[in-house]
Design a protein around this motif. Structure first.
Motif, PDB file in Angstrom:
ATOM      1  N   TYR A 215      20.199  52.480  -1.474  1.00 39.37           N
ATOM      2  CA  TYR A 215      20.336  51.217  -0.759  1.00 39.37           C
ATOM      3  C   TYR A 215      18.979  50.785  -0.221  1.00 39.37           C
ATOM      4  N   VAL A 216      18.811  49.481  -0.131  1.00 38.42           N
ATOM      5  CA  VAL A 216      17.595  48.900   0.447  1.00 38.42           C
ATOM      6  C   VAL A 216      18.026  47.919   1.528  1.00 38.42           C
ATOM      7  N   CYS A 217      17.479  48.099   2.730  1.00 38.12           N
ATOM      8  CA  CYS A 217      17.765  47.200   3.850  1.00 38.12           C
ATOM      9  C   CYS A 217      16.494  46.442   4.196  1.00 38.12           C
ATOM     10  N   ARG A 218      16.555  45.135   4.050  1.00 38.63           N
ATOM     11  CA  ARG A 218      15.408  44.275   4.348  1.00 38.63           C
ATOM     12  C   ARG A 218      15.686  43.513   5.634  1.00 38.63           C
ATOM     13  N   PHE A 219      14.798  43.643   6.611  1.00 43.00           N
ATOM     14  CA  PHE A 219      15.000  42.971   7.892  1.00 43.00           C
ATOM     15  C   PHE A 219      14.486  41.530   7.821  1.00 43.00           C
ATOM     16  N   VAL A 220      15.370  40.595   8.098  1.00 42.39           N
ATOM     17  CA  VAL A 220      15.027  39.174   8.075  1.00 42.39           C
ATOM     18  C   VAL A 220      15.099  38.648   9.505  1.00 42.39           C
ATOM     19  N   LYS A 221      13.992  38.148  10.003  1.00 46.93           N
ATOM     20  CA  LYS A 221      13.955  37.684  11.392  1.00 46.93           C
ATOM     21  C   LYS A 221      14.670  36.353  11.516  1.00 46.93           C
ATOM     22  N   MET A 222      15.569  36.267  12.508  1.00 46.42           N
ATOM     23  CA  MET A 222      16.333  35.050  12.755  1.00 46.42           C
ATOM     24  C   MET A 222      15.823  34.300  13.979  1.00 46.42           C
ATOM     25  N   ALA A 223      15.272  35.028  14.954  1.00 43.43           N
ATOM     26  CA  ALA A 223      14.783  34.374  16.178  1.00 43.43           C
ATOM     27  C   ALA A 223      13.835  35.310  16.902  1.00 43.43           C
ATOM     28  N   ASP A 224      12.791  34.741  17.519  1.00 45.62           N
ATOM     29  CA  ASP A 224      11.866  35.538  18.331  1.00 45.62           C
ATOM     30  C   ASP A 224      12.473  35.860  19.695  1.00 45.62           C
ATOM     31  N   ASN A 225      13.296  34.946  20.189  1.00 46.61           N
ATOM     32  CA  ASN A 225      13.928  35.138  21.492  1.00 46.61           C
ATOM     33  C   ASN A 225      15.267  34.421  21.476  1.00 46.61           C
ATOM     34  N   ALA A 226      16.346  35.181  21.524  1.00 44.78           N
ATOM     35  CA  ALA A 226      17.682  34.597  21.401  1.00 44.78           C
ATOM     36  C   ALA A 226      18.006  33.624  22.524  1.00 44.78           C
ATOM     37  N   SER A 227      17.379  33.795  23.683  1.00 49.22           N
ATOM     38  CA  SER A 227      17.680  32.922  24.826  1.00 49.22           C
ATOM     39  C   SER A 227      17.140  31.508  24.628  1.00 49.22           C
ATOM     40  N   LYS A 228      16.326  31.301  23.593  1.00 48.31           N
ATOM     41  CA  LYS A 228      15.726  29.983  23.354  1.00 48.31           C
ATOM     42  C   LYS A 228      16.224  29.336  22.063  1.00 48.31           C
ATOM     43  N   THR A 229      17.379  29.763  21.590  1.00 45.06           N
ATOM     44  CA  THR A 229      17.853  29.258  20.295  1.00 45.06           C
ATOM     45  C   THR A 229      18.757  28.039  20.395  1.00 45.06           C
ATOM     46  N   VAL A 230      19.340  27.792  21.558  1.00 45.87           N
ATOM     47  CA  VAL A 230      20.240  26.642  21.709  1.00 45.87           C
ATOM     48  C   VAL A 230      19.453  25.462  22.260  1.00 45.87           C
ATOM     49  N   GLU A 231      19.329  24.421  21.469  1.00 45.45           N
ATOM     50  CA  GLU A 231      18.577  23.245  21.892  1.00 45.45           C
ATOM     51  C   GLU A 231      19.430  22.340  22.773  1.00 45.45           C
ATOM     52  N   LYS A 232      18.791  21.676  23.715  1.00 43.83           N
ATOM     53  CA  LYS A 232      19.501  20.769  24.627  1.00 43.83           C
ATOM     54  C   LYS A 232      20.109  19.606  23.835  1.00 43.83           C
ATOM     55  N   GLY A 233      21.340  19.278  24.179  1.00 45.87           N
ATOM     56  CA  GLY A 233      22.012  18.157  23.543  1.00 45.87           C
ATOM     57  C   GLY A 233      22.704  18.495  22.240  1.00 45.87           C
ATOM     58  N   THR A 234      22.513  19.720  21.726  1.00 44.95           N
ATOM     59  CA  THR A 234      23.150  20.085  20.473  1.00 44.95           C
ATOM     60  C   THR A 234      24.615  20.420  20.693  1.00 44.95           C
ATOM     61  N   THR A 235      25.435  20.157  19.688  1.00 47.64           N
ATOM     62  CA  THR A 235      26.864  20.482  19.781  1.00 47.64           C
ATOM     63  C   THR A 235      27.142  21.899  19.296  1.00 47.64           C
ATOM     64  N   ASN A 236      26.189  22.479  18.594  1.00 54.65           N
ATOM     65  CA  ASN A 236      26.374  23.838  18.082  1.00 54.65           C
ATOM     66  C   ASN A 236      25.905  24.851  19.121  1.00 54.65           C
ATOM     67  N   GLN A 237      26.859  25.512  19.752  1.00 56.19           N
ATOM     68  CA  GLN A 237      26.541  26.474  20.800  1.00 56.19           C
ATOM     69  C   GLN A 237      26.302  27.881  20.270  1.00 56.19           C
ATOM     70  N   TRP A 238      26.566  28.105  18.988  1.00 56.93           N
ATOM     71  CA  TRP A 238      26.444  29.461  18.437  1.00 56.93           C
ATOM     72  C   TRP A 238      25.626  29.450  17.141  1.00 56.93           C
ATOM     73  N   PRO A 239      24.365  29.027  17.196  1.00 57.89           N
ATOM     74  CA  PRO A 239      23.557  28.921  15.973  1.00 57.89           C
ATOM     75  C   PRO A 239      23.285  30.270  15.313  1.00 57.89           C
ATOM     76  N   LEU A 240      23.098  31.326  16.097  1.00 57.42           N
ATOM     77  CA  LEU A 240      22.818  32.639  15.512  1.00 57.42           C
ATOM     78  C   LEU A 240      24.056  33.196  14.809  1.00 57.42           C
ATOM     79  N   THR A 241      25.215  33.002  15.432  1.00 54.76           N
ATOM     80  CA  THR A 241      26.461  33.460  14.815  1.00 54.76           C
ATOM     81  C   THR A 241      26.696  32.736  13.500  1.00 54.76           C
ATOM     82  N   ASP A 242      26.480  31.426  13.484  1.00 53.04           N
ATOM     83  CA  ASP A 242      26.657  30.645  12.257  1.00 53.04           C
ATOM     84  C   ASP A 242      25.704  31.121  11.168  1.00 53.04           C
TER      85      ASP A 242
END
Length: 326
Positions: A242-269
């Protein structure tokens, strides 16, 4: 009595684990014939899942995936047994991690890491990650303790062999806050493709052509602790490797939800999108025997009290009667 059963089971599995993998794969092949052809373990469920998830494929293609799944599933079982006595040299050769340097860089900055996983390929071998990461950080995973204390010990022994720590789900936040106060960076694995209880459903998304209720607890914790976030993109180039490749999704999860966006769970999506891409690449390596689509949006809406936001966990027929639906 249970201690004696535990000792017998542990002794048997431990002795079996000394067999070379090529011998264990012979056992796996025999087990496949029994599980698939004789017992037909959850074959109807697997067949339905494959038909619903891959409507674009014809029957012959889906049957090929089906047989491939049962072959891989039996391999997964013997590979897990092998883990009891597998050497560091052998596991490093068979479970390779790519991109772990980025995690080590996070550790050097005192940054903790959240790692999204799924029930895909051999998730048990992922516990060998400490052999690849810097000693500056710790590796851990959330798990559900088994009701049987002795068998819980057996799986803890298995999963902590190479230095990873298992954190009981009920203790997750307390332990993570403790690591943070100590200034100890960690990488914590979240297997988040499980079925949420009715009262833990907060988000629905499209996953493999299904309206799917998903857990958002991992993203909540990552945000609260400001973790960097990665996805474990795993592949199986050949049997036993098996090969596991780490793909970065965010540098800081606390800064992933943008103001005014309707999507509250971008990392989950994004996690489920990436997991689906992996599954479509090697569909036989996903855990199709798990009935993850047994909760429907229709039933959830029936159970939900819109005024209080609470979900009624009682008998569905009784709930329908009270609401005048039958």
């Amino acid at each position: 009595m249970m201690r004696l059963v535990y000792l017998l089971v542990f002794g048997l599995l431990y002795l079996l684990s000394f067999l070379p993998l090529r011998a264990l794969y012979v056992i796996s092949d025999g087990f496949y014939c029994m599980v698939y052809f004789l017992v037909g373990y959850r074959r109807r469920l697997v067949r339905r899942h494959l038909a619903d998830c891959f409507p674009e494929k014809d029957e012959a293609e889906r049957r090929k995936i089906e047989r491939g799944f049962y072959h891989w599933f039996c391999d997964y079982l013997v590979e897990t047994i092998k883990l009891f006595s597998m050497s560091e040299r052998q596991i490093r050769r068979r479970m390779v991690f790519e991109g772990h340097e980025a995690i080590n860089a996070d550790f050097s900055k005192g940054q903790s890491v959240g790692l999204y996983l799924g029930h895909y390929c051999n998730w048990e071998w992922i516990t060998s990650l400490p052999l690849w990461t810097s000693p500056e950080g710790k590796c851990a995973q959330i798990y559900h303790p088994l009701e049987n204390v002795w068998f819980d010990r057996l799986f803890l022994r298995l999963r902590e062999r190479f230095g990873a720590k298992c954190i009981p789900m009920a203790e997750t936040l307390r332990r993570l806050v403790g690591y943070r106060k100590e200034g100890q960076p960690i990488v914590l694995g979240y297997i988040s493709d499980q079925i949420p209880f009715w009262n833990n459903i907060h988000h629905w998304l499209d996953f493999l052509h299904h309206d799917t209720p998903v857990l958002t607890g991992a993203e909540r914790l990552m945000r609260q602790l400001g973790e960097s976030v990665y996805f474990a993109d795993i592949s199986r180039p050949r049997r036993g490797y098996y090969v596991c490749r780490f793909v970065k999704m965010a540098d800081n999860a606390s800064k992933t939800v943008e103001k005014g966006t309707t999507n509250q769970w971008p990392l989950t999506d994004r996690y489920f999108q990436m997991l689906e891409e992996c599954i479509r690449r090697q569909p036989e390596c996903y855990l199709w025997t798990h009935n993850r689509w047994k909760r429907t949006h229709e039933e959830y809406n029936i159970r939900l009290d819109k005024e209080t936001g609470r979900v009624d966990l009682g008998d569905l027929e009784e709930i329908k009667r009270r609401k005048g639906l039958i």
